[in-house]
Scaffold this motif. Structure first.
Motif, PDB file in Angstrom:
ATOM      1  N   ALA A 111       0.761  -1.289   0.118  1.00  0.00           N
ATOM      2  CA  ALA A 111      -0.002  -0.046  -0.101  1.00  0.00           C
ATOM      3  C   ALA A 111       0.917   1.273   0.018  1.00  0.00           C
ATOM      4  CB  ALA A 111      -0.961   0.169   1.154  1.00  0.00           C
ATOM      5  N   GLY A 112       2.061   1.185   0.708  1.00  0.00           N
ATOM      6  CA  GLY A 112       2.855   2.437   0.887  1.00  0.00           C
ATOM      7  C   GLY A 112       3.365   2.872  -0.443  1.00  0.00           C
ATOM      8  N   LYS A 113       3.682   1.732  -1.193  1.00  0.00           N
ATOM      9  CA  LYS A 113       4.440   1.834  -2.354  1.00  0.00           C
ATOM     10  C   LYS A 113       3.866   2.711  -3.748  1.00  0.00           C
ATOM     11  CE  LYS A 113       8.048  -1.609  -2.101  1.00  0.00           C
ATOM     12  NZ  LYS A 113       8.461  -2.963  -2.122  1.00  0.00           N
ATOM     13  N   LEU A 114       2.294   2.449  -3.328  1.00  0.00           N
ATOM     14  CA  LEU A 114       1.381   3.123  -4.417  1.00  0.00           C
ATOM     15  C   LEU A 114       1.631   4.562  -4.435  1.00  0.00           C
ATOM     16  CD1 LEU A 114      -1.806   1.092  -3.340  1.00  0.00           C
ATOM     17  CD2 LEU A 114      -0.533   0.573  -5.414  1.00  0.00           C
ATOM     18  N   THR A 115       1.581   4.977  -5.628  1.00  0.00           N
ATOM     19  CA  THR A 115       1.729   6.396  -5.732  1.00  0.00           C
ATOM     20  C   THR A 115       0.477   7.078  -6.324  1.00  0.00           C
ATOM     21  OG1 THR A 115       2.310   6.263  -7.966  1.00  0.00           O
ATOM     22  CG2 THR A 115       4.185   6.274  -6.533  1.00  0.00           C
ATOM     23  N   PRO A 116      -0.007   8.349  -5.961  1.00  0.00           N
ATOM     24  CA  PRO A 116      -1.227   8.912  -6.200  1.00  0.00           C
ATOM     25  C   PRO A 116      -1.672   8.555  -7.543  1.00  0.00           C
ATOM     26  CG  PRO A 116       0.162  10.392  -5.455  1.00  0.00           C
ATOM     27  CD  PRO A 116       1.218   9.195  -5.004  1.00  0.00           C
ATOM     28  N   ILE A 117      -0.339   9.071  -8.419  1.00  0.00           N
ATOM     29  CA  ILE A 117      -0.590   9.198  -9.955  1.00  0.00           C
ATOM     30  C   ILE A 117      -0.997   7.820 -10.443  1.00  0.00           C
ATOM     31  CG2 ILE A 117       1.752   8.937 -10.583  1.00  0.00           C
ATOM     32  CD1 ILE A 117      -1.243  11.314 -12.019  1.00  0.00           C
ATOM     33  N   ASP A 118      -0.314   6.727  -9.922  1.00  0.00           N
ATOM     34  CA  ASP A 118      -0.647   5.401 -10.545  1.00  0.00           C
ATOM     35  C   ASP A 118      -1.749   5.038 -10.278  1.00  0.00           C
ATOM     36  OD1 ASP A 118       2.285   5.257 -11.386  1.00  0.00           O
ATOM     37  OD2 ASP A 118       2.811   4.481  -9.674  1.00  0.00           O
TER      38      ASP A 118
END
Lengths: 417, 233
Positions: free
Chosen positions: A403-410
């Motif tokens: 979850a932490g690795k998810l970037t908003p733009i992705d």
């Protein structure tokens, strides 16, 4: 993020409850199984430590072979020319402690020794009328013996100290007395093979250990020595230490300076202790599996939640929340489930232990009608809590990291709903 | 506190497909800009680059004189938290939190950046009142209408008093009445608070109400016009 983590959990009541139950049952199983198994172990250990000597010094057993026998019979010079038709073999039991006075001096001065009791024990045949039974007669000085073991706690009738007066009096295990069909106050004949000597039953004892109760009698040291024709000899010294945990180390000390055999309580009962180790391994394996299953439950649910919450993760990231914040959001959920589940599990396990304690069982080494021995050792509860919380926390690490690795733009670009 | 795009390009995928081609322009502080163009023209991509949510393949964005590609990650998060507000086509409200709690989500994070947030709860409440949501502060998003949800999302974007408000088709999921309310709120924010508003829209009517329109065609600026008499400003 704790606030949001709690809100997440509260909003998914059903999922949270089911996940929580996995941890609750895991922790409760840990407490109940450990309580039951350790209770039994502690009971047996207590029996081993307090009902017998911490260190037993006994007459040495020597192996006999052709070399030893030739030397003994023909001396060193003649032994080389001896040819045996049948090779001698076996063990030679020295019937006595070699230097009882030396032991007396050592034991009386050793500050680690609480008490010691010189004994002469021998295998005998008990006869009462036409009934006979084999068993063991333990001759000791009653005042010393009672300081070494808990024998006085198990006296049913009579007084253990009354043996001190001698006069061929015995205190008999209740099982043996029953076998012989004799009663308190009656006379039982005791034979070492050559003669029969009458002994008066002045009391009974019952340890709960059937094997012991059906085969053992206590007598004074002098009566036993006289019976077996070994005046002034002893073949055992039972030693009680202030700290039983040091028994093995002290036994090794003494063994290094003595020809007699010196064994600590844990060496004598090594097979019992091995069983305990196997029990412990089984217990940890079972509990490990339970917690692993519960942990997988958390892992799966959090993985699903992370994929369901991508939109929220995106918005949080877009308003300044960092990778670590999102990681903590999901890690905290696992941790909260672990802590709350483990705490509830401890309560449930405690109640289960109280219930187990009420169960009576018959037979076995503890005798009939005894209640189940359950341990309430605080370490069980601490371990259950730590293992439960840690398994849940660890299970949440991977989903939290993803979850932490998810970037908003992705997330936004993937059009996550 | 202008925003400057300097030779901005963006490519996606392998082999790379270029979505934005060497764009350079400046948006002045306090401006109201509509980014328009057909689907796939690159307007949303440009919005996210300007709003510090994404990074260009080449070129850079300067926000208030700071090159966004040169700031630390921590600083980037601080900028997103305090300088920038984002409104999306979908409200993206956290379903577990009430309207007011949603509005105050950026405030919770601002504490980490050492901001004194004592007055922000009042501001959050005031924004909700100003946006016609008085008495609905405690409601969960699912108990609000689509228009109300979007207004809560706008309040959330504005609660930290950002210098820039970025909106990606904010009226796209709303009916015309609610769309009108949203655009009015943007106009009010721009004129009253002086917030720079940059909005992606397909709606020509709403685009005409911006002070400036940048129309993209295939990742290039086809038109950059200043509306002589923006209808709403």
């Amino acid at each position: 993020m704790l606030f949001l983590a709690i809100r997440h959990l509260v909003s998914r009541k059903k999922q949270t409850t089911l996940t929580l139950l996995g941890i609750v049952f895991g922790a409760a199983a840990f407490v109940a199984i450990s309580g039951f198994m350790l209770g039994f172990q502690y009971f047996l250990l207590d029996q081993l430590i307090n009902n017998d000597a911490h260190i037993r010094i006994s007459a040495r057993e020597d192996r006999v072979d052709s070399v030893v026998a030739s030397g003994d019979l023909y001396g060193k010079s003649g032994s080389s020319s001896v040819v045996w038709v049948v090779e001698p073999s076996g063990t030679r039991t020295s019937p006595k402690i070699e230097n009882p006075r030396g032991w007396d001096e050592v034991l009386s001065k050793d500050p680690r020794v609480e008490a010691y009791s010189p004994q002469f024990s021998t295998q005998v045949l008990f006869l009462s009328g036409v009934v006979s039974a084999t068993g063991r007669m333990i001759g000791s000085e009653p005042d010393a013996q009672r300081k070494v073991t808990n024998i006085e706690n198990y006296i049913k009738t009579g007084r253990f100290l009354d043996l001190a007066a001698g006069g061929n009096r015995i205190i008999v295990g209740t099982g043996l007395l029953k076998k012989l069909g004799a009663g308190d106050g009656s006379t039982v004949f005791v034979s070492t093979g050559r003669t029969q000597t009458p002994f008066k039953v002045i009391g009974t004892f019952e340890t709960g250990n059937r094997q012991l109760d059906e085969s053992t009698v206590f007598a004074s040291l002098s009566d036993t020595q006289r019976l077996s024709g070994n005046q002034n000899e002893i073949n055992n010294i039972a030693v009680r230490l202030f700290d039983f945990n040091r028994a093995r180390e002290i036994a090794r000390d003494w063994q290094s300076m003595a020809v007699d055999r010196v064994e600590s309580w844990d060496e004598i009962n090594a097979s019992f202790l091995n069983v305990f180790q196997i029990q412990d391994a089984t217990r940890y394996l079972m509990i490990g599996i339970i917690l692993l299953v519960a942990g997988f439950g958390i892992y799966n649910i959090l993985n699903v939640v992370v994929s369901q919450k991508k939109r929220e993760i995106a918005i949080l990231r877009s308003i300044g929340y960092e990778q670590g914040d999102i990681l903590r959001l999901f890690f905290f959920q696992g941790l909260i489930l672990g802590i709350v589940g483990s705490a509830l599990g401890l309560v449930m396990g405690y109640i289960a232990c109280l219930g187990l304690e009420q169960i009576k069982f018959g037979g076995g080494p503890m005798g009939g009608g005894a209640a189940m021995k359950v341990s309430f050792d605080k370490m069980i509860y601490i371990r259950a809590f730590v293992f439960g919380s840690m398994s849940a926390a660890l299970a949440s690490v991977l989903p939290a990291r993803s979850a932490g690795k998810l970037t908003p733009i992705d997330i936004i670009r993937s059009g996550a709903e | 506190m202008s925003i400057k795009a300097v030779h901005l390009s963006k490519s996606f995928g392998e082999p790379a497909i270029k979505v934005l081609h060497d764009l350079s322009f400046e948006i002045q502080a306090g401006d109201f800009v509509a980014l328009t163009g057909r689907s796939g023209s690159g307007k949303s991509t440009l919005l996210y680059l300007l709003g510090a949510l994404d990074f260009p393949t080449s070129g850079h964005v300067e926000m208030g004189g700071h090159d966004l590609s040169a700031v630390s990650e921590r600083e980037l998060h601080r900028i997103r938290n305090q300088n920038v507000g984002f409104v999306f086509q979908f409200h993206y409200l956290l379903p577990e939190l009430s309207a007011l709690e949603n509005v105050l989500t950026p405030v919770r994070k601002a504490v980490d950046f050492g901001v004194d947030v004592s007055s922000f709860e009042t501001r959050g409440r005031e924004l909700l009142v100003r946006f016609g949501l008085e008495g609905k502060e405690g409601r969960l998003p699912r108990h609000l209408s689509g228009g109300e949800q979007q207004r809560v999302a706008i309040a959330r974007a504005l609660v930290m008093k950002p210098k820039y408000l970025f909106a990606d088709e904010p009226t796209g999921a709303l009916d015309s009445a609610n769309g009108e309310v949203v655009i009015r709120l943007f106009e009010e924010t721009n004129s009253v608070d002086g917030t720079t508003v940059i909005m992606v829209t397909h709606d020509t009517g709403f685009a005409a109400r911006a002070r400036r329109q940048i129309r993209l065609v295939d990742g290039r600026i086809a038109e950059d016009i200043v509306n002589s008499a923006p209808s709403g400003v």
